[in-house]
Design a protein around this motif. Structure first.
Motif, PDB file in Angstrom:
ATOM      1  N   LEU A   1       0.928  -1.196   0.029  1.00 18.99           N
ATOM      2  CA  LEU A   1      -0.101   0.040   0.063  1.00 18.99           C
ATOM      3  C   LEU A   1       1.030   1.380  -0.070  1.00 18.99           C
ATOM      4  N   ILE A   2       0.468   2.191  -0.828  1.00 14.99           N
ATOM      5  CA  ILE A   2       1.254   3.590  -0.952  1.00 14.99           C
ATOM      6  C   ILE A   2       0.426   4.603  -1.226  1.00 14.99           C
ATOM      7  N   PHE A   3       0.666   5.626  -0.943  1.00 12.84           N
ATOM      8  CA  PHE A   3      -0.172   7.151  -1.445  1.00 12.84           C
ATOM      9  C   PHE A   3       0.158   7.375  -2.767  1.00 12.84           C
ATOM     10  N   PRO A   4      -0.801   7.898  -3.620  1.00  5.14           N
ATOM     11  CA  PRO A   4      -0.781   8.359  -4.823  1.00  5.14           C
ATOM     12  C   PRO A   4       0.572   9.374  -5.015  1.00  5.14           C
ATOM     13  N   GLY A   5       1.042   9.520  -5.993  1.00  4.24           N
ATOM     14  CA  GLY A   5       2.245  10.714  -6.187  1.00  4.24           C
ATOM     15  C   GLY A   5       3.161  10.383  -7.285  1.00  4.24           C
ATOM     16  N   GLY A   6       4.204  11.110  -7.443  1.00  2.00           N
ATOM     17  CA  GLY A   6       5.103  10.884  -8.426  1.00  2.00           C
ATOM     18  C   GLY A   6       6.145  12.169  -8.742  1.00  2.00           C
ATOM     19  N   HIS A   7       6.723  12.136  -9.834  1.00  5.19           N
ATOM     20  CA  HIS A   7       7.856  13.079  -9.990  1.00  5.19           C
ATOM     21  C   HIS A   7       7.215  14.507 -10.591  1.00  5.19           C
ATOM     22  N   VAL A   8       7.872  15.658 -10.191  1.00  6.30           N
ATOM     23  CA  VAL A   8       7.474  16.972 -10.650  1.00  6.30           C
ATOM     24  C   VAL A   8       8.279  16.901 -12.086  1.00  6.30           C
ATOM     25  N   GLU A   9       7.248  17.325 -13.359  1.00  6.44           N
ATOM     26  CA  GLU A   9       7.801  17.329 -14.480  1.00  6.44           C
ATOM     27  C   GLU A   9       8.516  18.586 -14.536  1.00  6.44           C
ATOM     28  N   LYS A  10       9.554  18.843 -15.511  1.00  7.69           N
ATOM     29  CA  LYS A  10      10.216  19.849 -15.956  1.00  7.69           C
ATOM     30  C   LYS A  10       9.257  21.239 -16.133  1.00  7.69           C
ATOM     31  N   ASN A  11       9.555  22.093 -15.731  1.00  9.21           N
ATOM     32  CA  ASN A  11       8.533  23.406 -16.002  1.00  9.21           C
ATOM     33  C   ASN A  11       6.998  23.165 -15.234  1.00  9.21           C
ATOM     34  N   GLU A  12       7.075  22.373 -14.218  1.00 11.35           N
ATOM     35  CA  GLU A  12       5.820  22.002 -13.715  1.00 11.35           C
ATOM     36  C   GLU A  12       5.575  22.503 -12.261  1.00 11.35           C
ATOM     37  N   SER A  13       4.655  23.102 -11.584  1.00 13.36           N
ATOM     38  CA  SER A  13       4.767  23.340 -10.321  1.00 13.36           C
ATOM     39  C   SER A  13       4.610  22.292  -9.455  1.00 13.36           C
ATOM     40  N   LEU A  14       4.939  22.354  -8.134  1.00 14.94           N
ATOM     41  CA  LEU A  14       4.313  21.366  -7.423  1.00 14.94           C
ATOM     42  C   LEU A  14       2.861  20.937  -7.239  1.00 14.94           C
ATOM     43  N   ARG A  15       2.330  21.988  -7.175  1.00 17.00           N
ATOM     44  CA  ARG A  15       0.589  22.238  -7.203  1.00 17.00           C
ATOM     45  C   ARG A  15       0.165  21.285  -8.297  1.00 17.00           C
ATOM     46  N   ASP A  16       0.730  21.634  -9.630  1.00 19.96           N
ATOM     47  CA  ASP A  16       0.170  20.896 -10.876  1.00 19.96           C
ATOM     48  C   ASP A  16       0.611  19.370 -10.965  1.00 19.96           C
ATOM     49  N   SER A  17       2.008  19.515 -10.392  1.00 21.69           N
ATOM     50  CA  SER A  17       2.156  17.868 -10.451  1.00 21.69           C
ATOM     51  C   SER A  17       1.303  17.026  -9.378  1.00 21.69           C
ATOM     52  N   VAL A  18       0.909  17.580  -8.330  1.00 23.12           N
ATOM     53  CA  VAL A  18      -0.136  16.886  -7.429  1.00 23.12           C
ATOM     54  C   VAL A  18      -1.373  16.695  -8.044  1.00 23.12           C
ATOM     55  N   ILE A  19      -2.010  17.623  -8.788  1.00 20.34           N
ATOM     56  CA  ILE A  19      -3.250  17.312  -9.449  1.00 20.34           C
ATOM     57  C   ILE A  19      -2.986  16.377 -10.835  1.00 20.34           C
ATOM     58  N   ARG A  20      -2.067  16.434 -11.476  1.00 19.50           N
ATOM     59  CA  ARG A  20      -1.968  15.667 -12.441  1.00 19.50           C
ATOM     60  C   ARG A  20      -1.589  14.246 -12.063  1.00 19.50           C
ATOM     61  N   GLU A  21      -0.860  14.011 -10.893  1.00 16.97           N
ATOM     62  CA  GLU A  21      -0.649  12.670 -10.472  1.00 16.97           C
ATOM     63  C   GLU A  21      -1.904  11.870  -9.938  1.00 16.97           C
ATOM     64  N   ILE A  22      -2.718  12.728  -9.326  1.00 17.88           N
ATOM     65  CA  ILE A  22      -4.023  12.530  -8.542  1.00 17.88           C
ATOM     66  C   ILE A  22      -4.855  11.967  -9.691  1.00 17.88           C
TER      67      ILE A  22
END
Length: 79
Positions: A35-56
């Protein structure tokens, strides 16, 4: 003294309501933990906020709008 270093930005997302917490069960991968929490890498030129929204969205199919930062960690290692 080196003033620059490479970094790798990642996120781990906790989705919950008053009674439940969302986790993922990883099967058929090299990750042995279960079991893990969703998540992943922050892409180049992507904000942390946007990476969270995308990964979810990618990992759960859920659309979120206003993620809130609840914790930050830094891990270092010698290469």
């Amino acid at each position: 003294m080196e003033r620059k270093s490479q970094i790798e930005l990642t996120n781990m997302c906790l989705i919950c309501d008053e009674t439940r917490i969302l986790v993922e069960e990883k099967r058929g991968t090299s990750y042995p933990g279960g079991l893990i929490f969703p998540g992943g890498h922050v892409e180049k030129n992507e904000s942390l906020r946007d990476s969270v929204i995308r990964e979810i969205k990618e990992e759960t199919g859920l659309t979120i709008r206003n993620p809130k930062l609840c914790r930050s960690e830094e891990h270092t290692s010698e290469l």
